[in-house]
Design an enzyme around this catalytic site. Structure first.
Site, PDB file in Angstrom:
ATOM      1  N   GLY A  82      15.084 -47.956 -25.517  1.00  0.00           N
ATOM      2  CA  GLY A  82      14.512 -49.100 -26.215  1.00  0.00           C
ATOM      3  C   GLY A  82      13.625 -49.926 -25.299  1.00  0.00           C
ATOM      4  N   GLY A  92      12.226 -52.751 -26.261  1.00  0.00           N
ATOM      5  CA  GLY A  92      12.128 -54.057 -26.917  1.00  0.00           C
ATOM      6  C   GLY A  92      12.372 -55.145 -25.884  1.00  0.00           C
ATOM      7  N   PHE A  93      12.835 -56.299 -26.352  1.00  0.00           N
ATOM      8  CA  PHE A  93      13.008 -57.436 -25.445  1.00  0.00           C
ATOM      9  C   PHE A  93      14.028 -57.135 -24.342  1.00  0.00           C
ATOM     10  CE2 PHE A  93      11.106 -59.570 -29.072  1.00  0.00           C
ATOM     11  CZ  PHE A  93      10.172 -60.362 -28.439  1.00  0.00           C
ATOM     12  N   GLY A  94      15.171 -56.565 -24.709  1.00  0.00           N
ATOM     13  CA  GLY A  94      16.226 -56.312 -23.733  1.00  0.00           C
ATOM     14  C   GLY A  94      15.862 -55.191 -22.778  1.00  0.00           C
ATOM     15  N   VAL A 116      15.656 -41.120 -30.035  1.00  0.00           N
ATOM     16  CA  VAL A 116      16.988 -40.871 -29.464  1.00  0.00           C
ATOM     17  C   VAL A 116      17.981 -40.782 -30.619  1.00  0.00           C
ATOM     18  CG1 VAL A 116      18.796 -41.815 -27.984  1.00  0.00           C
ATOM     19  CG2 VAL A 116      16.399 -42.076 -27.337  1.00  0.00           C
ATOM     20  N   GLU A 154       9.950 -68.361 -42.717  1.00  0.00           N
ATOM     21  CA  GLU A 154       8.594 -68.197 -42.177  1.00  0.00           C
ATOM     22  C   GLU A 154       7.726 -67.381 -43.132  1.00  0.00           C
ATOM     23  OE1 GLU A 154       9.620 -68.707 -37.447  1.00  0.00           O
ATOM     24  OE2 GLU A 154       9.427 -66.682 -38.216  1.00  0.00           O
ATOM     25  N   ASP A 177      20.490 -56.787 -29.598  1.00  0.00           N
ATOM     26  CA  ASP A 177      21.027 -56.771 -30.966  1.00  0.00           C
ATOM     27  C   ASP A 177      22.121 -55.728 -31.161  1.00  0.00           C
ATOM     28  OD1 ASP A 177      19.221 -58.736 -31.507  1.00  0.00           O
ATOM     29  OD2 ASP A 177      18.047 -57.611 -32.979  1.00  0.00           O
ATOM     30  N   ALA A 228      15.878 -62.912 -29.378  1.00  0.00           N
ATOM     31  CA  ALA A 228      15.162 -62.366 -28.232  1.00  0.00           C
ATOM     32  C   ALA A 228      15.655 -62.921 -26.886  1.00  0.00           C
ATOM     33  CB  ALA A 228      13.664 -62.608 -28.406  1.00  0.00           C
TER      34      ALA A 228
HETATM   35  C1  FAD Z   1      10.770 -60.370 -38.270  1.00  0.00           C
HETATM   36  C2  FAD Z   1      11.607 -60.799 -37.104  1.00  0.00           C
HETATM   37  C3  FAD Z   1      11.377 -62.043 -36.536  1.00  0.00           C
HETATM   38  C4  FAD Z   1      12.139 -62.463 -35.459  1.00  0.00           C
HETATM   39  N1  FAD Z   1      11.896 -63.689 -34.922  1.00  0.00           N
HETATM   40  C5  FAD Z   1      12.581 -64.089 -33.835  1.00  0.00           C
HETATM   41  C6  FAD Z   1      12.299 -65.334 -33.223  1.00  0.00           C
HETATM   42  O1  FAD Z   1      11.423 -66.083 -33.679  1.00  0.00           O
HETATM   43  N2  FAD Z   1      12.994 -65.680 -32.107  1.00  0.00           N
HETATM   44  C7  FAD Z   1      13.965 -64.872 -31.589  1.00  0.00           C
HETATM   45  O2  FAD Z   1      14.573 -65.218 -30.582  1.00  0.00           O
HETATM   46  N3  FAD Z   1      14.286 -63.694 -32.163  1.00  0.00           N
HETATM   47  C8  FAD Z   1      13.599 -63.277 -33.261  1.00  0.00           C
HETATM   48  N4  FAD Z   1      13.899 -62.072 -33.842  1.00  0.00           N
HETATM   49  C9  FAD Z   1      15.016 -61.284 -33.301  1.00  0.00           C
HETATM   50  C10 FAD Z   1      14.565 -60.484 -32.082  1.00  0.00           C
HETATM   51  O3  FAD Z   1      13.458 -59.702 -32.424  1.00  0.00           O
HETATM   52  C11 FAD Z   1      15.704 -59.576 -31.629  1.00  0.00           C
HETATM   53  O4  FAD Z   1      16.865 -60.329 -31.401  1.00  0.00           O
HETATM   54  C12 FAD Z   1      15.317 -58.845 -30.357  1.00  0.00           C
HETATM   55  O5  FAD Z   1      14.164 -58.065 -30.583  1.00  0.00           O
HETATM   56  C13 FAD Z   1      16.452 -57.954 -29.862  1.00  0.00           C
HETATM   57  O6  FAD Z   1      16.028 -57.275 -28.725  1.00  0.00           O
HETATM   58  P1  FAD Z   1      16.532 -55.796 -28.442  1.00  0.00           P
HETATM   59  O7  FAD Z   1      16.003 -55.420 -27.104  1.00  0.00           O
HETATM   60  O8  FAD Z   1      17.971 -55.703 -28.697  1.00  0.00           O
HETATM   61  O9  FAD Z   1      15.836 -54.927 -29.591  1.00  0.00           O
HETATM   62  P2  FAD Z   1      14.309 -54.768 -29.975  1.00  0.00           P
HETATM   63  O10 FAD Z   1      13.468 -55.806 -29.343  1.00  0.00           O
HETATM   64  O11 FAD Z   1      14.279 -54.645 -31.452  1.00  0.00           O
HETATM   65  O12 FAD Z   1      13.914 -53.369 -29.338  1.00  0.00           O
HETATM   66  C14 FAD Z   1      14.516 -52.176 -29.739  1.00  0.00           C
HETATM   67  C15 FAD Z   1      13.611 -51.032 -29.295  1.00  0.00           C
HETATM   68  O13 FAD Z   1      14.336 -49.824 -29.440  1.00  0.00           O
HETATM   69  C16 FAD Z   1      13.513 -48.842 -30.035  1.00  0.00           C
HETATM   70  N5  FAD Z   1      14.396 -47.909 -30.740  1.00  0.00           N
HETATM   71  C17 FAD Z   1      15.306 -48.207 -31.685  1.00  0.00           C
HETATM   72  N6  FAD Z   1      15.997 -47.113 -32.054  1.00  0.00           N
HETATM   73  C18 FAD Z   1      15.480 -46.092 -31.317  1.00  0.00           C
HETATM   74  C19 FAD Z   1      15.765 -44.692 -31.272  1.00  0.00           C
HETATM   75  N7  FAD Z   1      16.729 -44.130 -32.023  1.00  0.00           N
HETATM   76  N8  FAD Z   1      15.039 -43.920 -30.442  1.00  0.00           N
HETATM   77  C20 FAD Z   1      14.037 -44.468 -29.677  1.00  0.00           C
HETATM   78  N9  FAD Z   1      13.751 -45.793 -29.691  1.00  0.00           N
HETATM   79  C21 FAD Z   1      14.463 -46.591 -30.499  1.00  0.00           C
HETATM   80  C22 FAD Z   1      12.595 -49.632 -30.961  1.00  0.00           C
HETATM   81  O14 FAD Z   1      11.388 -48.918 -31.220  1.00  0.00           O
HETATM   82  C23 FAD Z   1      12.371 -50.923 -30.168  1.00  0.00           C
HETATM   83  O15 FAD Z   1      11.229 -50.829 -29.346  1.00  0.00           O
HETATM   84  C24 FAD Z   1      13.147 -61.622 -34.923  1.00  0.00           C
HETATM   85  C25 FAD Z   1      13.366 -60.361 -35.486  1.00  0.00           C
HETATM   86  C26 FAD Z   1      12.598 -59.955 -36.568  1.00  0.00           C
HETATM   87  C27 FAD Z   1      12.804 -58.599 -37.157  1.00  0.00           C
END
Ligand code: FAD
Length: 427
Positions: free
Chosen positions: A15, A17-19, A85, A175, A305, A320
């Site tokens: 992943g 994403g943010f984490g 994955v 929003e 998440d 995030a």
């Molecule tokens: C519309 C929306 C608005 C939001 N607004 C806010 C906000 O204003 N402020 C805030 O703090 N939080 C906000 N959030 C929440 C925030 O986005 C999440 O809490 C944060 O992204 C979690 O980070 P993460 O690293 O766990 O996952 P993510 O940032 O979601 O990253 C997960 C990554 O894993 C990858 N992935 C997933 N499954 C697989 C797989 N099987 N194989 C390969 N890759 C995979 C995805 O492509 C992604 O790049 C919002 C969420 C959404 C959906």
């Protein structure tokens, strides 16, 4: 393919994403640097807080995304791979992907979350949701197409064709409802002179007694009246029971007809969490130790998440900043383990939360501070600009926002349907 893992322990991050991104950056900077491989199904990192602006034609998709490879260009010890994955074999220390199994010494799982339909019949098949860029673009296309069709329809049919319904009164639903109402009434109304503002109806449904439940009551009320001022009809204490082609059926027997259902009622952990069913937690998340490690596998970390982390009696929210801070801590703990020192427990520092309702209107809650209205909106704009990745994206987003503010124009009011791909070339 690079030589990651040739020397030193291999850290696999699922992943970007943010984490995951934060974990990889922290490991890249560590001394000595670890060998890191980042896996993601996309080539880019998505700035999810601005997804709703892509869906409502305010920003282009590329302005809230950044290529993962470009982020790590300066770090030779970090490699990236685009792959899906599908599972984890904890015993053999293998991650299963569509390109085969990949071994790891340390694993950081950060695959985020997906939309949750809470088992409500009909929602998954009929609704639009907002979890990634393809979904945001699909929603934008549908929204703009509805206006095109309504403009051609007889006057008596227009209202039914523009009955727009958002379910979920959390930040995403609020929003989205605010932005759609502004798009419809202030911007598209000029593009379609035949349509009147009353031809468009935006309704927001929330099961609980107030909007933006985690915020202080004063801010929840401010958000409610800001939405109502924008013409959004808000139905509180209204729970969806089923959905069919006709519309949404509530538990109190009411039926609401809609031409566009947007489901923003909640999320659950990514499907990958199902391969760790021995550590179940609420919303499909994975229960981890305070150090973010899996109880029986100290070399495996789950963050963001996907992970259920408790601080005192509270479960940390899916936000995030939580994912970013956990990513940093997981990386630090991996470095400590490599050095032979024990992992440290994670402690979240809450610097506040915010949500925007529309032009000149937002709510901010930070420590004892509660802000609503214009000052909160300026704080929201500033923070989101600063947090976006890439100077180019920041400049483009600022230009788009300024343009919209000054001229009541959204730059991206175009329907771009994806073309059919030639199958034989899809390797
Ligand atoms: C519309 C929306 C608005 C939001 N607004 C806010 C906000 O204003 N402020 C805030 O703090 N939080 C906000 N959030 C929440 C925030 O986005 C999440 O809490 C944060 O992204 C979690 O980070 P993460 O690293 O766990 O996952 P993510 O940032 O979601 O990253 C997960 C990554 O894993 C990858 N992935 C997933 N499954 C697989 C797989 N099987 N194989 C390969 N890759 C995979 C995805 O492509 C992604 O790049 C919002 C969420 C959404 C959906």
């Amino acid at each position: 393919m690079g030589s990651i893992g040739a020397d030193g322990p291999r850290v696999l991050i699922v992943g970007a994403g943010f984490g995951g991104l934060q974990a990889a950056l922290s490991l890249a900077r560590a001394k000595p640097p670890a060998q890191v491989l980042v896996l993601d199904r996309h080539t880019y990192h998505t700035f999810t807080p601005l997804l709703y602006q892509v869906a409502t034609a305010a920003l282009e998709a590329e302005q809230i995304a950044y290529p993962v490879r470009a982020i790590f260009r300066r770090w030779p010890n970090v490699e990236c791979r685009v792959t899906e994955v599908s599972g984890v074999d904890l015993v053999s220390r293998l991650v299963q992907t569509d390109g085969g199994a990949i071994p790891y010494d340390y694993l950081i799982l950060a695959a985020g979350s997906v939309t949750s339909f809470f088992g409500v019949p009909g929602v998954a098949e009929t609704s639009y949701h907002l979890r990634d860029l393809p979904e945001a673009l699909a929603l934008r296309n549908r929204l703009l197409t509805l206006f095109e069709r309504a403009a051609e329809a007889p006057e008596s049919e227009r209202r039914t064709r523009l009955n727009l319904l958002v379910v979920g009164g959390g930040p995403t639903g609020v929003e989205l409802a605010g932005a759609i109402s502004e798009l419809s009434r202030e911007i598209l109304a000029h593009d379609f002179p035949g349509l009147r503002p009353e031809d468009v109806g935006v309704t927001l449904i929330e099961a609980g007694g107030r909007l933006l439940a985690p915020f202080r009551p004063r801010l929840c009320s401010a958000a409610l009246s800001a939405l109502q001022q924008r013409g959004v009809k808000v139905l509180l204490r209204s729970q969806v029971e089923t959905v069919d082609r006709k519309g949404v059926h509530l538990t109190d027997g009411t039926t609401i007809e809609t031409s566009l259902l947007m489901w923003a009622a909640g999320v659950r952990a990514a499907d990958l969490a199902r391969s760790l069913t021995s550590y179940p937690a609420s919303s499909g998340r994975v229960s981890v130790l305070p150090t973010l490690q899996l109880p029986d596998y100290p070399e495996v970390y789950v963050i963001g998440d996907m992970a259920e982390v408790r601080q005192g009696t509270a479960v940390l929210p899916m936000l995030a900043p939580v994912a970013i801070q956990e990513g940093r801590q997981a990386a630090n703990n991996v470095v400590r383990q490599i050095a032979g020192t024990p992992a440290r427990p994670f402690r979240y520092i809450d610097r506040g939360t915010m949500a925007t309702i529309g032009r000149s209107s937002a709510v901010v809650q930070a420590g004892p501070l509660s802000l609503a209205g214009f000052s909160a909106w300026v704080a929201w704009l500033t923070l989101h600009l600063v947090e976006l990745i890439g100077y180019r994206n920041r400049v483009l987003v600022l230009v788009n926002w300024a343009w919209e503010y000054l001229f009541f124009q959204r730059a991206v009011r175009v329907v771009v349907e994806p073309a059919e791909r030639p199958r034989r070339q899809d390797a």
